[in-house]
Design a protein around this motif. Structure first.
Motif, PDB file in Angstrom:
ATOM      1  N   LEU A 113     -13.161  29.287 -12.903  1.00 55.22           N
ATOM      2  CA  LEU A 113     -13.465  30.661 -13.285  1.00 55.22           C
ATOM      3  C   LEU A 113     -12.176  31.430 -13.610  1.00 55.22           C
ATOM      4  O   LEU A 113     -12.142  32.232 -14.561  1.00 55.22           O
ATOM      5  N   THR A 114     -11.135  31.198 -12.838  1.00 51.93           N
ATOM      6  CA  THR A 114      -9.858  31.861 -13.114  1.00 51.93           C
ATOM      7  C   THR A 114      -9.316  31.459 -14.484  1.00 51.93           C
ATOM      8  O   THR A 114      -8.827  32.305 -15.260  1.00 51.93           O
ATOM      9  N   ARG A 115      -9.421  30.172 -14.802  1.00 52.14           N
ATOM     10  CA  ARG A 115      -8.954  29.702 -16.099  1.00 52.14           C
ATOM     11  C   ARG A 115      -9.800  30.258 -17.237  1.00 52.14           C
ATOM     12  O   ARG A 115      -9.289  30.614 -18.303  1.00 52.14           O
ATOM     13  N   MET A 116     -11.131  30.367 -17.027  1.00 48.48           N
ATOM     14  CA  MET A 116     -12.003  30.928 -18.060  1.00 48.48           C
ATOM     15  C   MET A 116     -11.653  32.389 -18.335  1.00 48.48           C
ATOM     16  O   MET A 116     -11.622  32.835 -19.490  1.00 48.48           O
ATOM     17  N   ILE A 117     -11.395  33.151 -17.247  1.00 54.28           N
ATOM     18  CA  ILE A 117     -11.044  34.554 -17.434  1.00 54.28           C
ATOM     19  C   ILE A 117      -9.708  34.681 -18.154  1.00 54.28           C
ATOM     20  O   ILE A 117      -9.526  35.520 -19.056  1.00 54.28           O
ATOM     21  N   GLY A 118      -8.748  33.823 -17.742  1.00 56.95           N
ATOM     22  CA  GLY A 118      -7.439  33.889 -18.389  1.00 56.95           C
ATOM     23  C   GLY A 118      -7.492  33.521 -19.859  1.00 56.95           C
ATOM     24  O   GLY A 118      -6.731  34.077 -20.669  1.00 56.95           O
ATOM     25  N   GLN A 119      -8.379  32.609 -20.232  1.00 52.90           N
ATOM     26  CA  GLN A 119      -8.485  32.192 -21.635  1.00 52.90           C
ATOM     27  C   GLN A 119      -9.550  32.970 -22.382  1.00 52.90           C
ATOM     28  O   GLN A 119      -9.825  32.647 -23.545  1.00 52.90           O
ATOM     29  N   GLU A 120     -10.140  33.970 -21.742  1.00 50.80           N
ATOM     30  CA  GLU A 120     -11.175  34.811 -22.343  1.00 50.80           C
ATOM     31  C   GLU A 120     -12.341  33.982 -22.898  1.00 50.80           C
ATOM     32  O   GLU A 120     -12.894  34.288 -23.948  1.00 50.80           O
ATOM     33  N   GLY A 121     -12.705  32.949 -22.174  1.00 43.81           N
ATOM     34  CA  GLY A 121     -13.863  32.135 -22.548  1.00 43.81           C
ATOM     35  C   GLY A 121     -13.597  31.097 -23.598  1.00 43.81           C
ATOM     36  O   GLY A 121     -14.520  30.350 -23.968  1.00 43.81           O
ATOM     37  N   ALA A 122     -12.409  30.993 -24.095  1.00 44.22           N
ATOM     38  CA  ALA A 122     -12.089  29.995 -25.132  1.00 44.22           C
ATOM     39  C   ALA A 122     -11.763  28.671 -24.445  1.00 44.22           C
ATOM     40  O   ALA A 122     -10.615  28.382 -24.101  1.00 44.22           O
ATOM     41  N   LEU A 123     -12.798  27.870 -24.223  1.00 45.76           N
ATOM     42  CA  LEU A 123     -12.644  26.616 -23.499  1.00 45.76           C
ATOM     43  C   LEU A 123     -12.780  25.436 -24.450  1.00 45.76           C
ATOM     44  O   LEU A 123     -13.501  25.495 -25.454  1.00 45.76           O
ATOM     45  N   THR A 124     -12.117  24.381 -24.107  1.00 44.87           N
ATOM     46  CA  THR A 124     -12.275  23.136 -24.854  1.00 44.87           C
ATOM     47  C   THR A 124     -13.572  22.457 -24.433  1.00 44.87           C
ATOM     48  O   THR A 124     -14.224  22.855 -23.448  1.00 44.87           O
ATOM     49  N   ASP A 125     -13.948  21.432 -25.163  1.00 45.59           N
ATOM     50  CA  ASP A 125     -15.174  20.695 -24.809  1.00 45.59           C
ATOM     51  C   ASP A 125     -15.064  20.091 -23.415  1.00 45.59           C
ATOM     52  O   ASP A 125     -16.045  20.070 -22.654  1.00 45.59           O
ATOM     53  N   GLU A 126     -13.889  19.585 -23.074  1.00 42.86           N
ATOM     54  CA  GLU A 126     -13.705  19.001 -21.742  1.00 42.86           C
ATOM     55  C   GLU A 126     -13.839  20.068 -20.665  1.00 42.86           C
ATOM     56  O   GLU A 126     -14.455  19.835 -19.615  1.00 42.86           O
ATOM     57  N   GLU A 127     -13.290  21.248 -20.921  1.00 40.42           N
ATOM     58  CA  GLU A 127     -13.394  22.320 -19.941  1.00 40.42           C
ATOM     59  C   GLU A 127     -14.831  22.831 -19.823  1.00 40.42           C
ATOM     60  O   GLU A 127     -15.267  23.210 -18.733  1.00 40.42           O
ATOM     61  N   ARG A 128     -15.559  22.843 -20.940  1.00 32.67           N
ATOM     62  CA  ARG A 128     -16.968  23.237 -20.871  1.00 32.67           C
ATOM     63  C   ARG A 128     -17.769  22.235 -20.038  1.00 32.67           C
ATOM     64  O   ARG A 128     -18.652  22.616 -19.269  1.00 32.67           O
ATOM     65  N   ALA A 129     -17.470  20.955 -20.196  1.00 32.84           N
ATOM     66  CA  ALA A 129     -18.147  19.943 -19.384  1.00 32.84           C
ATOM     67  C   ALA A 129     -17.824  20.128 -17.906  1.00 32.84           C
ATOM     68  O   ALA A 129     -18.700  20.029 -17.032  1.00 32.84           O
ATOM     69  N   GLU A 130     -16.563  20.443 -17.608  1.00 31.34           N
ATOM     70  CA  GLU A 130     -16.176  20.712 -16.226  1.00 31.34           C
ATOM     71  C   GLU A 130     -16.897  21.951 -15.691  1.00 31.34           C
ATOM     72  O   GLU A 130     -17.301  22.006 -14.531  1.00 31.34           O
ATOM     73  N   ALA A 131     -17.065  22.947 -16.568  1.00 28.47           N
ATOM     74  CA  ALA A 131     -17.763  24.156 -16.143  1.00 28.47           C
ATOM     75  C   ALA A 131     -19.218  23.856 -15.809  1.00 28.47           C
ATOM     76  O   ALA A 131     -19.772  24.389 -14.840  1.00 28.47           O
ATOM     77  N   ARG A 132     -19.853  23.014 -16.615  1.00 30.20           N
ATOM     78  CA  ARG A 132     -21.254  22.658 -16.313  1.00 30.20           C
ATOM     79  C   ARG A 132     -21.365  21.902 -14.990  1.00 30.20           C
ATOM     80  O   ARG A 132     -22.285  22.127 -14.208  1.00 30.20           O
ATOM     81  N   VAL A 133     -20.413  21.016 -14.744  1.00 33.44           N
ATOM     82  CA  VAL A 133     -20.426  20.274 -13.474  1.00 33.44           C
ATOM     83  C   VAL A 133     -20.200  21.226 -12.300  1.00 33.44           C
ATOM     84  O   VAL A 133     -20.875  21.149 -11.265  1.00 33.44           O
TER      85      VAL A 133
END
Length: 311
Positions: A181-201
């Motif tokens: 969540l900290t990384r998502m806020i810092g990147q303003e929601g601009a996540l890579t596909d790998e990070e999106r998969a990690e977010a779903r997990v």
């Protein structure tokens, strides 16, 4: 006079040979009661009440039956019957009162008997019964209050345990999802596909911790995370039924859950606990990953985990 005094002492100190009855009465009376008077002692009190008026009248003579020293037996027998009442022989006490009334009225007449203390004897026995009933009711109310206090204390302890468990779950969830969540806020929601998969997990792990904590242990968490990384959708539903099981039984059930999830190849895996008398957990695998049932949706896995090893 000696017989009345002796029977009164017997009524005071005679112990019942029935420990069950005595213990029940002592429990109702707050634990300090002497127990129920033995039946033979209650019958002895009735016999004494029946024979004393005649014995005194014969002893003093017909012409002296109304003398003060000759009518004192009414108070003595009244005291005896009061003891019998307090020792919880209610029928014996009232039968004795009736026999005392008959005997004293027969020798003294109605007016003489009631003027020489018969009213007081009847009142003593009546008041003794009223007090005994009031004390029993107060004792029952006190015991009920103690039960309510114990129930309230148990409820408060259970709520404290639940609050502590919720804090532990939230802390664990923050450990899992906090960095992401900290990384998502810092990147303003601009996540890579790998990070999106990690977010779903991480989102699924957080949901599991809040929905079904009783179904989880280290092996189950690892199996669920592996299945999600492989593309499966895993849903845990705790509908109760696992309370009261031993740690060994819970460990066995969780181990079987972990094995079932690890072996499953379905697109959607549903693990549901139940209150069934024999089945503790059901693991279902479906071919479609969506929430709805598609036309080609089939059940690929159905495994029921027994509540105990004897089932």
């Amino acid at each position: 006079v000696c017989i009345v005094a002796l029977v009164t002492l017997i009524g005071l100190f005679a112990e019942s040979r029935n420990p069950v009855v005595s213990s029940d009465v002592a429990l109702t009376a707050g634990g300090n009661g002497p127990g129920v008077l033995p039946m033979w002692a209650g019958v002895l009190g009735m016999v004494t009440a029946a024979l004393t008026p005649t014995a005194v009248a014969i002893g003093v003579g017909r012409e002296h039956v109304d003398a003060p020293y000759a009518t004192g037996y009414i108070g003595g027998v009244g005291l005896l019957l009061t003891v019998v009442m307090i020792r919880r022989r209610v029928m014996c006490a009232w039968i004795g009162v009736g026999l005392l009334v008959i005997g004293s009225v027969a020798w003294l007449g109605p007016l003489g008997a009631f003027s020489f203390g018969l009213v007081g004897a009847i009142m003593w026995v009546s008041v003794a019964q009223i007090i005994m009933h009031s004390l029993d009711r107060a004792s029952r109310d006190t015991m009920r209050l103690l039960e309510l206090q114990r129930a309230a204390a148990a409820w408060q302890a259970a709520q404290s345990v639940r609050r502590r468990e919720r804090r532990v779950r939230v802390q664990f969830a923050l450990q899992v999802a906090g960095p992401l969540l900290t990384r998502m806020i810092g990147q303003e929601g601009a996540l890579t596909d790998e990070e999106r998969a990690e977010a779903r997990v991480a989102e699924g792990s957080l949901r599991d911790e809040l929905r079904a904590p009783h179904l989880l242990d280290t092996r189950v968490r690892i199996a669920i995370e592996r299945a999600r990384r492989q593309g499966s959708t895993v849903t845990l539903l705790d509908e109760g039924g696992l309370d009261g099981l031993s740690d060994d039984e819970l460990g066995r059930i969780r181990g079987e859950i972990a094995d079932a999830i690890s072996d499953a190849q379905s697109a959607r895996i549903i693990v549901r606990s139940s209150r069934h008398a024999e089945i503790a957990v059901t693991v279902v695998g479906r071919s479609a990953a969506g929430d709805g049932l598609a036309a080609d949706d089939t059940v690929e896995l159905w495994q029921e985990i027994a509540r105990t090893t004897s089932v």
